[in-house]
Design a protein around this motif. Structure first.
Motif, PDB file in Angstrom:
ATOM      1  N   GLY A  63       8.980   8.331   6.527  1.00 38.37           N
ATOM      2  CA  GLY A  63       9.836   8.208   7.685  1.00 38.37           C
ATOM      3  C   GLY A  63      10.377   9.219   7.419  1.00 38.37           C
ATOM      4  N   SER A  64      11.508  10.057   7.169  1.00 40.07           N
ATOM      5  CA  SER A  64      12.821  10.550   8.212  1.00 40.07           C
ATOM      6  C   SER A  64      12.879  11.596   7.269  1.00 40.07           C
ATOM      7  N   ASP A  65      12.785  10.918   5.669  1.00 41.61           N
ATOM      8  CA  ASP A  65      12.895  11.770   4.670  1.00 41.61           C
ATOM      9  C   ASP A  65      12.197  12.027   3.571  1.00 41.61           C
ATOM     10  N   LYS A  66      10.625  13.150   4.132  1.00 47.22           N
ATOM     11  CA  LYS A  66       9.726  13.869   3.114  1.00 47.22           C
ATOM     12  C   LYS A  66      10.527  14.141   1.865  1.00 47.22           C
ATOM     13  N   ILE A  73       0.386  -1.091   0.342  1.00 47.29           N
ATOM     14  CA  ILE A  73       0.128  -0.025   0.171  1.00 47.29           C
ATOM     15  C   ILE A  73       0.412   1.210  -0.036  1.00 47.29           C
ATOM     16  N   ASN A  74       1.915   0.985   0.678  1.00 39.14           N
ATOM     17  CA  ASN A  74       2.677   2.464   0.765  1.00 39.14           C
ATOM     18  C   ASN A  74       3.617   2.714  -0.282  1.00 39.14           C
ATOM     19  N   LYS A  75       3.808   1.627  -1.994  1.00 37.47           N
ATOM     20  CA  LYS A  75       4.399   1.543  -2.857  1.00 37.47           C
ATOM     21  C   LYS A  75       3.680   3.233  -3.473  1.00 37.47           C
ATOM     22  N   ILE A  76       4.198   3.673  -3.798  1.00 36.69           N
ATOM     23  CA  ILE A  76       3.840   4.890  -5.263  1.00 36.69           C
ATOM     24  C   ILE A  76       2.904   4.436  -6.127  1.00 36.69           C
ATOM     25  N   ILE A  77       3.294   3.821  -7.132  1.00 37.19           N
ATOM     26  CA  ILE A  77       2.766   2.871  -8.171  1.00 37.19           C
ATOM     27  C   ILE A  77       1.442   2.367  -7.532  1.00 37.19           C
ATOM     28  N   TYR A  78       1.027   2.452  -6.797  1.00 38.32           N
ATOM     29  CA  TYR A  78      -0.444   2.040  -5.290  1.00 38.32           C
ATOM     30  C   TYR A  78      -0.811   2.949  -4.727  1.00 38.32           C
ATOM     31  N   LEU A  79       0.182   4.390  -5.224  1.00 36.96           N
ATOM     32  CA  LEU A  79      -0.358   5.405  -4.499  1.00 36.96           C
ATOM     33  C   LEU A  79      -1.870   6.343  -4.228  1.00 36.96           C
ATOM     34  N   PRO A  80      -2.698   5.824  -5.626  1.00 40.61           N
ATOM     35  CA  PRO A  80      -4.576   5.537  -6.313  1.00 40.61           C
ATOM     36  C   PRO A  80      -4.887   5.328  -4.910  1.00 40.61           C
ATOM     37  N   ALA A  81      -5.036   4.230  -4.389  1.00 40.78           N
ATOM     38  CA  ALA A  81      -5.581   3.293  -3.615  1.00 40.78           C
ATOM     39  C   ALA A  81      -5.859   3.901  -2.147  1.00 40.78           C
ATOM     40  N   LYS A  82      -4.996   4.589  -1.262  1.00 38.20           N
ATOM     41  CA  LYS A  82      -4.611   5.956  -0.404  1.00 38.20           C
ATOM     42  C   LYS A  82      -5.239   7.113   0.351  1.00 38.20           C
ATOM     43  N   LEU A  83      -4.697   7.654  -1.786  1.00 39.26           N
ATOM     44  CA  LEU A  83      -5.008   8.702  -1.940  1.00 39.26           C
ATOM     45  C   LEU A  83      -6.821   9.168  -2.354  1.00 39.26           C
ATOM     46  N   THR A  84      -7.237   7.602  -2.026  1.00 39.54           N
ATOM     47  CA  THR A  84      -8.824   8.630  -3.136  1.00 39.54           C
ATOM     48  C   THR A  84      -9.724   8.172  -1.456  1.00 39.54           C
ATOM     49  N   ILE A 141       0.006  16.600  -2.586  1.00 36.14           N
ATOM     50  CA  ILE A 141       0.626  15.620  -2.393  1.00 36.14           C
ATOM     51  C   ILE A 141       0.745  14.588  -1.399  1.00 36.14           C
ATOM     52  N   ALA A 142       2.212  14.714  -1.253  1.00 41.42           N
ATOM     53  CA  ALA A 142       2.781  14.275  -0.225  1.00 41.42           C
ATOM     54  C   ALA A 142       1.761  14.420   1.588  1.00 41.42           C
ATOM     55  N   GLU A 143       1.534  15.817   1.481  1.00 40.04           N
ATOM     56  CA  GLU A 143       0.749  16.327   2.568  1.00 40.04           C
ATOM     57  C   GLU A 143      -0.697  15.156   2.577  1.00 40.04           C
ATOM     58  N   LYS A 144      -1.343  14.377   2.305  1.00 40.40           N
ATOM     59  CA  LYS A 144      -2.510  13.806   2.242  1.00 40.40           C
ATOM     60  C   LYS A 144      -2.144  12.223   2.476  1.00 40.40           C
ATOM     61  N   VAL A 145      -0.649  12.177   2.619  1.00 42.86           N
ATOM     62  CA  VAL A 145      -0.102  10.135   3.125  1.00 42.86           C
ATOM     63  C   VAL A 145       0.414  10.452   4.438  1.00 42.86           C
ATOM     64  N   PRO A 146      -0.072   9.078   5.236  1.00 46.50           N
ATOM     65  CA  PRO A 146       0.852   8.834   6.263  1.00 46.50           C
ATOM     66  C   PRO A 146       2.043   9.532   6.145  1.00 46.50           C
ATOM     67  N   ARG A 147       2.470  10.192   7.901  1.00 38.32           N
ATOM     68  CA  ARG A 147       3.800   9.610   7.962  1.00 38.32           C
ATOM     69  C   ARG A 147       5.449   8.854   7.600  1.00 38.32           C
ATOM     70  N   ASP A 148       4.611   7.147   7.794  1.00 37.88           N
ATOM     71  CA  ASP A 148       5.522   6.156   7.724  1.00 37.88           C
ATOM     72  C   ASP A 148       5.486   5.925   6.290  1.00 37.88           C
ATOM     73  N   TYR A 149       5.230   6.378   4.908  1.00 38.49           N
ATOM     74  CA  TYR A 149       5.731   6.540   3.740  1.00 38.49           C
ATOM     75  C   TYR A 149       6.379   7.025   3.509  1.00 38.49           C
TER      76      TYR A 149
END
Length: 341
Positions: free
Chosen positions: A278-281, A41-52, A268-276
């Motif tokens: 980690g320490s290097d946003k 789920i945290n792969k960028i290719i699958y980002l539309p799932a979590k973003l939706t 877009i990055a503001e919408k994803v969980p922090r653990d996506y």
């Protein structure tokens, strides 16, 4: 009575057989929860799932959606076949592979026009002469899982360079941290993975790009055309029995694809969980920015894409090659069109 027992005995045998059979899905209430399994789920290719989900588009459609994650697409696919979930976010190529095995699954929204994958080679192996897939003989190549899309693509890339399957090994190493560890420990000399892992390993200097499948140009050079990949797919019978829900899901995902092309990577990055990230946003934002062009704008299947995928799979999969694959049953834009109306 004897006849009833015989019918019951046959039913029990069918229910307990090891064969994977797609059963007609049970009727589902319009407001029943819909479980979607995502192959990482945290792969960028699958980002539309979590973003939706984060954008509230599922709720806007009146849908009760639960997202779950599996390490690989093939694991998610097995959950769908077993009827444990209603849909999967994974690679489109599984729909073709499964049809060759008598199972009908169709993509009703396509996220990516290209795989978004990169075959990375360890810096150590590159220094020793591993410069292209033509040098893969005797090497161990990492894939997320056997039977996964990374498995499909790796085999094809090696075959295209004249390297037979017997001349290299495939090792399932998952993605993210497990992939990184396998390369650091030299258990694999090269392997296929996605963002943000790609950017992390390039930044650390632990790996180099061997084959890039993140852009249309590079994908066409490596695979012969567009290779639609990350998609949302369901059993054909489920979509037919739940047209309203399928249409609402397609609409929600189409809105997300538009969002991806009308907002910056930072937004877009503001919408994803922090653990996506980690320490290097900053690195995540950079990886995301370089990935946005691979997403479709509307969720529709790109023209010519299914034919490229079929060609790739038929090259080394005898079952796909021997079957008369009906591509029209592996995807549809109908639910997107209905949503637009």
């Amino acid at each position: 009575m004897l006849r009833s027992r015989s019918v019951l005995h046959r039913a029990l045998l069918a229910a307990t057989s090891g064969a994977l059979v797609l059963m007609a899905p049970l009727a589902q209430a319009a407001d029943a929860p819909i479980t979607i399994m995502v192959g990482g789920i945290n792969k960028i290719i699958y980002l539309p799932a979590k973003l939706t989900e984060a954008l509230g588009y599922f709720k806007d459609e009146g849908l009760n959606v639960e997202l779950q994650s599996q390490p690989t697409g093939v694991d998610a696919e097995n959950q769908l076949i077993a009827g444990a979930v209603q849909g999967v976010v994974g690679f489109y190529d599984h729909t073709i592979d499964l049809q060759s095995k008598g199972k009908e699954i169709q993509a009703i929204a396509v996220f990516c026009k290209v795989p978004g994958e990169v075959e990375l080679v360890s810096t150590k192996a590159a220094a020793a002469g591993f410069k292209s897939m033509a040098n893969a003989k005797g090497m161990t190549l990492g894939v997320t899982g056997l039977g996964s899309s990374t498995d499909f693509l790796t085999r094809y890339l090696a075959d295209r360079q004249g390297i037979a399957q017997k001349d290299y090994s495939l090792l399932p190493v998952g993605a993210g941290n497990t992939f990184v560890a396998a390369m650091k420990q030299d258990r694999i000399q090269a392997g296929m993975t996605t963002e943000p892992t790609i950017s992390e390993m390039l930044k650390s200097g632990e790996a180099k790009v061997l084959v890039d499948l993140r852009t249309e140009k590079d994908t066409a050079a490596a695979l012969g055309g567009l290779y639609p990949a990350a998609s949302f797919y369901v059993q054909n019978t489920w979509a037919e029995a739940h047209k309203d829900q399928a249409t609402k899901l397609a609409h929600a995902f189409a809105r997300t694809m538009e969002y991806l092309h009308t907002h910056s990577a930072e937004e877009i990055a503001e919408k994803v969980p922090r653990d996506y990230y980690g320490s290097d946003k900053a690195l995540y934002v950079q990886a995301l920015a370089s990935s946005l062009s691979m997403f479709t704008t509307d969720g529709k299947m790109p023209a010519g894409g299914p034919e490229t995928v079929l060609k790739v799979l038929a090259t080394y999969k005898p079952l796909v090659k021997s079957k008369n694959i009906d591509l029209s049953k592996t995807y549809t834009n109908a639910y997107l069109a209905a949503a637009a109306k």
